[in-house]
Design a protein around this motif. Structure first.
Motif, PDB file in Angstrom:
ATOM      1  N   SER A  10       0.818  -1.218   0.000  1.00  0.00           N
ATOM      2  CA  SER A  10       0.000   0.000   0.000  1.00  0.00           C
ATOM      3  C   SER A  10       0.851   1.268   0.000  1.00  0.00           C
ATOM      4  O   SER A  10       0.364   2.349  -0.335  1.00  0.00           O
ATOM      5  CB  SER A  10      -0.944   0.016   1.206  1.00  0.00           C
ATOM      6  OG  SER A  10      -0.205   0.062   2.418  1.00  0.00           O
ATOM      7  N   SER A  11       2.127   1.143   0.380  1.00  0.00           N
ATOM      8  CA  SER A  11       2.997   2.321   0.448  1.00  0.00           C
ATOM      9  C   SER A  11       4.457   1.873   0.484  1.00  0.00           C
ATOM     10  O   SER A  11       4.759   0.680   0.456  1.00  0.00           O
ATOM     11  CB  SER A  11       2.674   3.148   1.703  1.00  0.00           C
ATOM     12  OG  SER A  11       2.916   2.373   2.880  1.00  0.00           O
ATOM     13  N   GLY A  12       5.363   2.855   0.548  1.00  0.00           N
ATOM     14  CA  GLY A  12       6.766   2.578   0.753  1.00  0.00           C
ATOM     15  C   GLY A  12       7.409   1.679  -0.285  1.00  0.00           C
ATOM     16  O   GLY A  12       7.078   1.714  -1.471  1.00  0.00           O
ATOM     17  N   PHE A  13       8.354   0.851   0.180  1.00  0.00           N
ATOM     18  CA  PHE A  13       9.100  -0.026  -0.725  1.00  0.00           C
ATOM     19  C   PHE A  13       8.181  -0.992  -1.467  1.00  0.00           C
ATOM     20  O   PHE A  13       8.410  -1.303  -2.635  1.00  0.00           O
ATOM     21  CB  PHE A  13      10.144  -0.823   0.061  1.00  0.00           C
ATOM     22  CG  PHE A  13      11.248   0.009   0.666  1.00  0.00           C
ATOM     23  CD1 PHE A  13      11.850   1.029  -0.044  1.00  0.00           C
ATOM     24  CD2 PHE A  13      11.690  -0.242   1.961  1.00  0.00           C
ATOM     25  CE1 PHE A  13      12.870   1.798   0.504  1.00  0.00           C
ATOM     26  CE2 PHE A  13      12.705   0.515   2.530  1.00  0.00           C
ATOM     27  CZ  PHE A  13      13.301   1.538   1.811  1.00  0.00           C
ATOM     28  N   SER A 183      18.205   4.245   6.871  1.00  0.00           N
ATOM     29  CA  SER A 183      17.072   5.178   6.882  1.00  0.00           C
ATOM     30  C   SER A 183      16.817   5.732   5.486  1.00  0.00           C
ATOM     31  O   SER A 183      17.721   6.285   4.854  1.00  0.00           O
ATOM     32  CB  SER A 183      17.342   6.334   7.853  1.00  0.00           C
ATOM     33  OG  SER A 183      17.330   5.876   9.179  1.00  0.00           O
ATOM     34  N   PHE A 184      15.575   5.557   5.026  1.00  0.00           N
ATOM     35  CA  PHE A 184      15.146   6.112   3.750  1.00  0.00           C
ATOM     36  C   PHE A 184      13.813   6.820   3.977  1.00  0.00           C
ATOM     37  O   PHE A 184      13.020   6.406   4.833  1.00  0.00           O
ATOM     38  CB  PHE A 184      14.969   5.010   2.706  1.00  0.00           C
ATOM     39  CG  PHE A 184      16.266   4.472   2.162  1.00  0.00           C
ATOM     40  CD1 PHE A 184      16.804   4.979   0.989  1.00  0.00           C
ATOM     41  CD2 PHE A 184      16.947   3.469   2.829  1.00  0.00           C
ATOM     42  CE1 PHE A 184      18.008   4.490   0.492  1.00  0.00           C
ATOM     43  CE2 PHE A 184      18.150   2.974   2.342  1.00  0.00           C
ATOM     44  CZ  PHE A 184      18.682   3.489   1.171  1.00  0.00           C
ATOM     45  N   PRO A 185      13.556   7.888   3.229  1.00  0.00           N
ATOM     46  CA  PRO A 185      12.304   8.638   3.418  1.00  0.00           C
ATOM     47  C   PRO A 185      11.104   7.895   2.842  1.00  0.00           C
ATOM     48  O   PRO A 185      10.667   8.143   1.726  1.00  0.00           O
ATOM     49  CB  PRO A 185      12.564   9.952   2.671  1.00  0.00           C
ATOM     50  CG  PRO A 185      13.565   9.596   1.614  1.00  0.00           C
ATOM     51  CD  PRO A 185      14.430   8.518   2.214  1.00  0.00           C
ATOM     52  N   THR A 186      10.557   6.949   3.617  1.00  0.00           N
ATOM     53  CA  THR A 186       9.340   6.235   3.232  1.00  0.00           C
ATOM     54  C   THR A 186       8.281   6.480   4.292  1.00  0.00           C
ATOM     55  O   THR A 186       8.534   7.089   5.332  1.00  0.00           O
ATOM     56  CB  THR A 186       9.578   4.716   3.102  1.00  0.00           C
ATOM     57  OG1 THR A 186       9.792   4.167   4.411  1.00  0.00           O
ATOM     58  CG2 THR A 186      10.778   4.414   2.220  1.00  0.00           C
ATOM     59  N   LYS A 226      20.677  15.830   4.673  1.00  0.00           N
ATOM     60  CA  LYS A 226      22.041  16.022   4.171  1.00  0.00           C
ATOM     61  C   LYS A 226      22.373  15.045   3.047  1.00  0.00           C
ATOM     62  O   LYS A 226      22.910  15.439   2.001  1.00  0.00           O
ATOM     63  CB  LYS A 226      23.034  15.842   5.326  1.00  0.00           C
ATOM     64  CG  LYS A 226      24.502  15.957   4.894  1.00  0.00           C
ATOM     65  CD  LYS A 226      25.434  15.726   6.075  1.00  0.00           C
ATOM     66  CE  LYS A 226      26.898  15.786   5.630  1.00  0.00           C
ATOM     67  NZ  LYS A 226      27.825  15.550   6.775  1.00  0.00           N
ATOM     68  N   HIS A 227      22.031  13.776   3.231  1.00  0.00           N
ATOM     69  CA  HIS A 227      22.438  12.745   2.278  1.00  0.00           C
ATOM     70  C   HIS A 227      21.387  12.423   1.219  1.00  0.00           C
ATOM     71  O   HIS A 227      21.712  11.836   0.193  1.00  0.00           O
ATOM     72  CB  HIS A 227      22.805  11.468   3.033  1.00  0.00           C
ATOM     73  CG  HIS A 227      24.001  11.616   3.928  1.00  0.00           C
ATOM     74  ND1 HIS A 227      25.290  11.518   3.479  1.00  0.00           N
ATOM     75  CD2 HIS A 227      24.082  11.880   5.264  1.00  0.00           C
ATOM     76  CE1 HIS A 227      26.133  11.699   4.481  1.00  0.00           C
ATOM     77  NE2 HIS A 227      25.431  11.918   5.581  1.00  0.00           N
ATOM     78  N   LYS A 228      20.145  12.798   1.507  1.00  0.00           N
ATOM     79  CA  LYS A 228      19.025  12.579   0.579  1.00  0.00           C
ATOM     80  C   LYS A 228      19.001  11.147   0.011  1.00  0.00           C
ATOM     81  O   LYS A 228      19.093  10.952  -1.223  1.00  0.00           O
ATOM     82  CB  LYS A 228      19.055  13.604  -0.556  1.00  0.00           C
ATOM     83  CG  LYS A 228      18.959  15.039  -0.077  1.00  0.00           C
ATOM     84  CD  LYS A 228      18.800  15.996  -1.227  1.00  0.00           C
ATOM     85  CE  LYS A 228      18.843  17.455  -0.790  1.00  0.00           C
ATOM     86  NZ  LYS A 228      18.141  17.769   0.443  1.00  0.00           N
ATOM     87  N   PRO A 229      18.917  10.155   0.869  1.00  0.00           N
ATOM     88  CA  PRO A 229      18.886   8.765   0.377  1.00  0.00           C
ATOM     89  C   PRO A 229      17.659   8.517  -0.505  1.00  0.00           C
ATOM     90  O   PRO A 229      16.560   8.982  -0.201  1.00  0.00           O
ATOM     91  CB  PRO A 229      18.818   7.935   1.664  1.00  0.00           C
ATOM     92  CG  PRO A 229      18.279   8.858   2.702  1.00  0.00           C
ATOM     93  CD  PRO A 229      18.770  10.223   2.334  1.00  0.00           C
TER      94      PRO A 229
END
Length: 284
Positions: A10-13, A183-186, A226-229
């Protein structure tokens, strides 16, 4: 055409993976999620428009639903070639401030759910002597940090289940492996999650938990800014593993654009080397 069953789409990966795999004609994707006729109705309709994607309702904490869905898919498609155990829930808070019931809820999703799916699908994979299971773990399955001990424990447990069973299953033609994102922006961190629920215990720490939470949130947010993964890096890692030749896939597959890929891979390699040394010492 290979049949791929993905949980938590439904979301994320899970959603990103469904979208990107659908562009490849060699895969039939079974995208599963909860609440397909309520809160996830919009995303269900969105995914159903994609090529070779079938969306099915599945609560991974339900033994009955897992059994019914896997039997349905096997009957319709004859095989489930790839299982992606992606569904998971985040947690947080003081260890003491978690009720045992709350810990059980988190483990039910992060540990018992992937195990349920494995047990439901493995007989058919072993019969065919072929299959791939990819489990979404975390770099926090390798380290445990304050305010995340329960979540980390669930990922430690998943790591143990997968790495310990690899040697059992590869002899039956099945690869059971891990992907360990940093950590990833999900949406995982935005959801309520399964967090410490004993507020009176948290209060008895005189504001320490709140201060540590604020500090940690700011630190992680700063690192992400800072790293924008890029979450697509995780998707590319998973697709790359799917497309690798059978028998060549590493058991552990860390990916962390904040601590750095070299460091993340060194952690995985060092743990594997130490484990092999320990086993040799005992005559294995």
């Amino acid at each position: 055409m290979k049949t791929v069953l993905i949980t938590g789409t439904s979301s994320g990966f899970g959603k990103l993976l469904t979208e990107q795999l659908s562009a490849k004609s060699q895969y039939q994707i079974i995208a599963t999620m909860r609440n397909t006729n309520s809160t996830n109705k919009t995303v269900r309709r969105e995914l159903e428009k994609l090529q070779n994607v079938e969306v099915l309702e599945l609560d991974v904490t339900s033994e009955k639903e897992v059994k019914a869905i896997t039997e349905l898919v096997l009957q319709k498609h004859q095989s489930i070639d790839i299982l992606i155990n992606n569904a998971g829930v985040f947690g947080g808070g003081l260890l003491e401030a978690h009720s045992i019931e709350q810990v059980q809820k988190l483990f039910d999703i992060n540990v018992y759910a992937p195990l349920r799916l494995m047990k439901a699908i493995l007989p058919s994979m072993r019969k065919r002597q072929d299959g791939l299971i990819i489990n979404l773990s975390s770099m926090l399955g390798l380290f445990s940090i304050p305010l995340n001990a329960v979540y980390c424990a669930s990922k430690f447990a998943l790591e143990a289940l997968v790495t310990g069973s690899y040697g059992e299953l590869i002899q039956k033609g099945v690869e059971n492996i891990l992907v360990e994102p940093g950590s990833f922006p999900t949406e995982l961190y935005k959801k309520t999650g399964t967090k410490a629920d004993l507020q009176e215990v948290t209060d008895s720490y005189d504001g320490m938990a709140e201060q540590m939470t604020e500090y940690a949130n700011n630190a992680v947010y700063g690192a992400v800014q800072k790293h924008k993964p890029d979450p697509n890096a995780v998707i590319n890692k998973i697709i790359g593993l799917i497309e690798m030749e059978k028998g060549t896939r590493p058991v552990r597959n860390p990916i962390d654009q904040i601590s750095g890929e070299t460091f993340a891979q060194k952690v995985a390699d060092d743990i594997s080397e130490l484990a092999q040394t320990q086993m040799k010492a005992y005559g294995f």
